[in-house]
Design an enzyme around this catalytic site. Structure first.
Site, PDB file in Angstrom:
ATOM      1  CE1 TYR A   1      12.849 -33.773  10.240  1.00 32.12           C
ATOM      2  CE2 TYR A   1      10.846 -34.885  10.887  1.00 32.12           C
ATOM      3  CZ  TYR A   1      12.057 -34.893  10.246  1.00 32.12           C
ATOM      4  OH  TYR A   1      12.480 -36.023   9.601  1.00 32.12           O
TER       5      TYR A   1
ATOM      6  NE  ARG B   1       9.949 -43.250   3.569  1.00 29.07           N
ATOM      7  CZ  ARG B   1       9.892 -43.177   4.879  1.00 29.07           C
ATOM      8  NH1 ARG B   1       9.725 -44.234   5.600  1.00 29.07           N
ATOM      9  NH2 ARG B   1      10.030 -42.025   5.546  1.00 29.07           N
TER      10      ARG B   1
ATOM     11  CE  LYS C   1      13.074 -37.529  12.128  1.00 27.76           C
ATOM     12  NZ  LYS C   1      12.484 -38.847  12.067  1.00 27.76           N
TER      13      LYS C   1
ATOM     14  CD  GLU D   1      14.802 -40.193   9.850  1.00 28.46           C
ATOM     15  OE1 GLU D   1      15.147 -40.680  10.932  1.00 28.46           O
ATOM     16  OE2 GLU D   1      13.617 -39.962   9.557  1.00 28.46           O
ATOM     17  CG  ASP D   2      12.927 -40.526   5.858  1.00 27.71           C
ATOM     18  OD1 ASP D   2      12.328 -41.290   6.648  1.00 27.71           O
ATOM     19  OD2 ASP D   2      12.592 -39.353   5.683  1.00 27.71           O
TER      20      ASP D   2
ATOM     21  CG  ASP E   1      13.157 -42.205  13.669  1.00 22.27           C
ATOM     22  OD1 ASP E   1      12.654 -42.561  14.731  1.00 22.27           O
ATOM     23  OD2 ASP E   1      12.797 -41.208  13.019  1.00 22.27           O
ATOM     24  CG  ASP E   2      12.325 -44.188   8.778  1.00 22.72           C
ATOM     25  OD1 ASP E   2      11.621 -43.187   8.915  1.00 22.72           O
ATOM     26  OD2 ASP E   2      13.486 -44.154   8.325  1.00 22.72           O
TER      27      ASP E   2
ATOM     28  CG  ASN F   1       4.395 -37.547   9.315  1.00 29.30           C
ATOM     29  OD1 ASN F   1       3.389 -37.176   9.872  1.00 29.30           O
ATOM     30  ND2 ASN F   1       5.358 -38.196   9.924  1.00 29.30           N
TER      31      ASN F   1
HETATM   32  P1  NAI Z   1       7.127 -47.500   2.953  1.00 31.34           P
HETATM   33  O1  NAI Z   1       7.268 -46.987   1.584  1.00 31.34           O
HETATM   34  O2  NAI Z   1       8.151 -48.413   3.510  1.00 31.34           O
HETATM   35  O3  NAI Z   1       5.692 -48.228   3.087  1.00 31.34           O
HETATM   36  C1  NAI Z   1       4.498 -47.746   2.558  1.00 31.34           C
HETATM   37  C2  NAI Z   1       3.481 -48.871   2.637  1.00 31.34           C
HETATM   38  O4  NAI Z   1       2.212 -48.372   2.218  1.00 31.34           O
HETATM   39  C3  NAI Z   1       3.807 -50.053   1.738  1.00 31.34           C
HETATM   40  O5  NAI Z   1       3.498 -51.244   2.403  1.00 31.34           O
HETATM   41  C4  NAI Z   1       2.854 -49.867   0.558  1.00 31.34           C
HETATM   42  O6  NAI Z   1       2.525 -51.083  -0.092  1.00 31.34           O
HETATM   43  C5  NAI Z   1       1.658 -49.272   1.263  1.00 31.34           C
HETATM   44  N1  NAI Z   1       0.793 -48.559   0.332  1.00 31.34           N
HETATM   45  C6  NAI Z   1       1.133 -47.678  -0.625  1.00 31.34           C
HETATM   46  N2  NAI Z   1       0.038 -47.310  -1.337  1.00 31.34           N
HETATM   47  C7  NAI Z   1      -1.004 -47.985  -0.802  1.00 31.34           C
HETATM   48  C8  NAI Z   1      -2.387 -48.044  -1.101  1.00 31.34           C
HETATM   49  N3  NAI Z   1      -2.910 -47.340  -2.105  1.00 31.34           N
HETATM   50  N4  NAI Z   1      -3.180 -48.857  -0.369  1.00 31.34           N
HETATM   51  C9  NAI Z   1      -2.657 -49.578   0.654  1.00 31.34           C
HETATM   52  N5  NAI Z   1      -1.353 -49.562   0.980  1.00 31.34           N
HETATM   53  C10 NAI Z   1      -0.538 -48.770   0.266  1.00 31.34           C
HETATM   54  O7  NAI Z   1       6.994 -46.218   3.869  1.00 31.34           O
HETATM   55  P2  NAI Z   1       7.142 -46.154   5.455  1.00 31.34           P
HETATM   56  O8  NAI Z   1       8.523 -45.828   5.861  1.00 31.34           O
HETATM   57  O9  NAI Z   1       6.550 -47.348   6.057  1.00 31.34           O
HETATM   58  O10 NAI Z   1       6.286 -44.837   5.779  1.00 31.34           O
HETATM   59  C11 NAI Z   1       4.901 -44.803   5.501  1.00 31.34           C
HETATM   60  C12 NAI Z   1       4.329 -43.490   6.022  1.00 31.34           C
HETATM   61  O11 NAI Z   1       4.449 -43.453   7.422  1.00 31.34           O
HETATM   62  C13 NAI Z   1       5.007 -42.222   5.506  1.00 31.34           C
HETATM   63  O12 NAI Z   1       4.036 -41.289   5.116  1.00 31.34           O
HETATM   64  C14 NAI Z   1       5.743 -41.684   6.688  1.00 31.34           C
HETATM   65  O13 NAI Z   1       5.769 -40.275   6.697  1.00 31.34           O
HETATM   66  C15 NAI Z   1       4.903 -42.181   7.822  1.00 31.34           C
HETATM   67  N6  NAI Z   1       5.675 -42.302   9.041  1.00 31.34           N
HETATM   68  C16 NAI Z   1       5.194 -41.671  10.144  1.00 31.34           C
HETATM   69  C17 NAI Z   1       5.914 -41.705  11.324  1.00 31.34           C
HETATM   70  C18 NAI Z   1       5.391 -41.053  12.549  1.00 31.34           C
HETATM   71  O14 NAI Z   1       6.114 -40.949  13.526  1.00 31.34           O
HETATM   72  N7  NAI Z   1       4.167 -40.619  12.568  1.00 31.34           N
HETATM   73  C19 NAI Z   1       7.225 -42.350  11.398  1.00 31.34           C
HETATM   74  C20 NAI Z   1       7.604 -43.056  10.185  1.00 31.34           C
HETATM   75  C21 NAI Z   1       6.839 -43.006   9.048  1.00 31.34           C
END
Ligand code: NAI
Length: 537
Positions: free
Chosen positions: A91, A144, A162, A233-234, A256-257, A397
């Protein structure tokens, strides 16, 4: 019963070189395999040796993929018994490479594609799927993918990967899992102009038409496999919340997200509060990134403060601050998103993270932004200045998108920070102390929630199920884990974690009249007995 060449060509049945001499005689395999039989452990050793010798993550991932296509049991044996080494290849982060290269190196048919072009006849398309029984579906529209953005149908390795983790961690039968990719176009200009891109080359379908299409998709799936649990997912931010609302109370499904991430974040924060000898409600939490994962986590945290500690919802919301690409989320922001509304503060707009930290005094900083290295040395130092034990979770990630590395956080705070990351990072030797920054990865959560929905035949998945998952994970963190700076149990215990979560969710659902099947006395034991084991039979 298959024998001979047909048997060893069937990945779901083949034992490869592990057939004993007497089995080879009985099954017509003599001469079809290298002469000397080996054990599954020896097969695993050889596979690991080959995987390690690959130069790049992509090559490692391709090797693992081909192993999966040749010998399913061996693939899952590796994932279960060598999880720390194999998970990053099966993964994140390696799955990102499989996605980015998907169209250009497609090799094995796996999963189902449902295209906008097939609207009106999705049930007909699903008839082509050979599996009579499907228990678990992971579905994406590729909008996404991880922190990589819109990858269109190239996102297929995500649901496929997954579901691999479902089998490895919560023991869902591999033959009863189905990855689905929805093709409603892509807005990725690179793919729109790439003749080798394997999806439809048009812009994404949006709005009413999109949601009507998804209605047909989910209806058709449920018609063919009524008992299947669906994980979204995504999906892109603009659709993910609405899709969840569209289906969450009608079918056994979840995002999941939005929900899984929140659950694992809350588990880590419960552990952090235990390490600090404080309460969740004593923390002030700044989310850097306020998309699906950020606001989903904020919602779960509020519900945890409320249900576990009795903090009124409005008071809990006051403890939470959001910061996104436009800066601090304030009530003065025009067109405030509904998901931001409860957290918008009556403060002056501010686009500078350091300045916000100085004003807000957060005890906890959580990165879910997709912006690699956003937690600069200055950000981390300020967190260290205003907190004795700053809690810092760079959760984006894959690794390159991580807001900082654990090493950077420890250096900036003189080893005082409590850190959890989204992607795997090595342990640190800091001033003679070994610190183990474990992964706040929702892989602890979703396979267990799906398993609970499946075994408990739950009509829906509710927020309280995710809270039970958080508490179960946190309860499994030992004092030794905490002493080593680890806020989660080791991944080596993931099957035990999933089993406990699934049993606890089912027991709670029974208590709340949401589970209508007869349960045995030993629910834990029963859940365990239902889980697939990667052993040759
Ligand atoms: P999303 O696209 O829904 O949200 C991204 C957020 O970051 C938005 O609010 C955006 O405005 C903000 N953002 C973007 N550029 C920015 C900047 N320069 N300054 C401040 N804020 C900024 O994406 P989502 O689904 O919320 O995922 C975000 C990250 O979280 C991804 O990298 C994903 O891989 C990670 N993630 C990690 C998980 C884990 O289990 N560790 C699970 C789900 C997501």
């Amino acid at each position: 019963m298959k024998t001979g060449a047909a048997l060893i060509s069937d990945a779901s049945q083949s034992h490869g070189t592990a057939y004993t001499l007497s089995e080879r005689k009985k099954l017509g395999l003599e001469g079809l395999l290298p002469p000397v039989p080996v054990s599954v452990e020896m097969q695993a050793e050889a596979a690991l040796e080959t995987m390690r010798s690959c130069d790049t993550l992509f090559q490692k991932a391709l090797f693992l993929q081909s192993l999966h296509a040749a010998n399913e049991t061996l693939f899952f044996h590796l994932l279960v018994h060598h999880v720390s080494e194999v998970l990053p290849i099966a993964y994140t982060p390696a799955v990102a490479e499989l996605c980015l290269n998907y169209s250009h190196c497609w090799r094995f048919p796996k999963g189902v594609f449902l295209s906008w072009e097939d609207r009106g006849r999705i049930s007909e398309v699903l008839e082509n799927v050979p599996q009579e029984q499907v228990d678990m579906i992971v579905m994406t529209d590729g909008n996404r993918i991880l922190g990589l953005g819109d990858l269109g149908i190239n996102g297929m390795p995500i649901p496929a990967g997954k579901l691999g983790l479902y089998t490895a961690f919560s023991g869902v039968q591999p033959s009863r899992t189905l990855p689905i990719t929805i093709d409603t176009g892509t807005d990725n200009e690179k793919y729109l102009s790439d003749p080798l891109y394997l999806g439809h080359r048009h812009k994404r379908i949006r709005g009413e038409e999109y949601f009507a299409f998804m209605e047909e998709v989910i209806f058709s799936i449920k018609k063919r496999w009524p008992g299947a649990v669906i994980q979204f997912e995504d999906f892109g931010n603009e659709n993910a919340f609405k899709l969840l609302d569209q289906f969450r109370h009608r079918y056994c499904c979840f995002s999941d997200d939005i929900q899984g991430t929140g659950s694992i974040v809350v588990a880590g924060l419960i552990s952090a509060a235990r390490a600090k000898k404080s309460r969740l409600s004593d923390e002030r939490v700044l989310f850097f990134g306020a998309g699906e994962a950020g606001t989903g986590s904020a919602d779960q945290l509020v519900s945890a403060m409320n249900i576990l500690e009795g903090t009124p919802l409005d008071k809990a919301c006051q403890k939470i601050f959001l910061f996104d690409i436009d800066g601090l989320v304030t009530s003065h922001r025009p067109n405030l998103a509904p998901s931001h509304l409860p957290y918008a503060k009556d403060m002056d707009p501010d686009k500078d993270l350091v300045s916000c930290i100085r004003k807000i005094h957060p005890t906890t900083l959580i990165g879910l932004s997709t912006v690699g290295s956003a937690f600069t040395n200055e950000v981390l130092k300020v967190m260290g200045e205003i907190n004795e034990t700053p809690v810092i979770f760079p959760l984006s990630n894959p690794n390159v998108k991580s807001e900082c590395t654990p090493h950077e956080a420890y250096v900036a705070t003189n080893g005082r920070a409590l850190v959890a990351t989204g992607s795997p990072f090595p342990k640190e030797n800091f001033n003679g102390r070994v610190i183990v920054p474990r992964q706040g990865n929702n892989a602890y959560i979703y396979p267990a929630v799906g398993l609970a929905g499946l075994l408990g035949k739950l009509p829906s998945i509710e927020d309280e199920d995710f809270l039970i998952a958080s508490r179960t994970v946190a309860d499994m963190v030992t004092d030794e884990d905490l002493a080593a700076g680890s806020l989660y149990p080791p991944f080596e215990r993931v099957r035990e974690v999933c089993r406990n979560i699934a049993a606890n969710i089912i027991l709670n659902a029974k208590k709340k009249n949401r589970c209508f099947i007869e349960l045995p006395e030993d629910v834990q034991g029963w859940v365990k007995s239902q889980m697939y084991e990667p052993i040759y039979k």
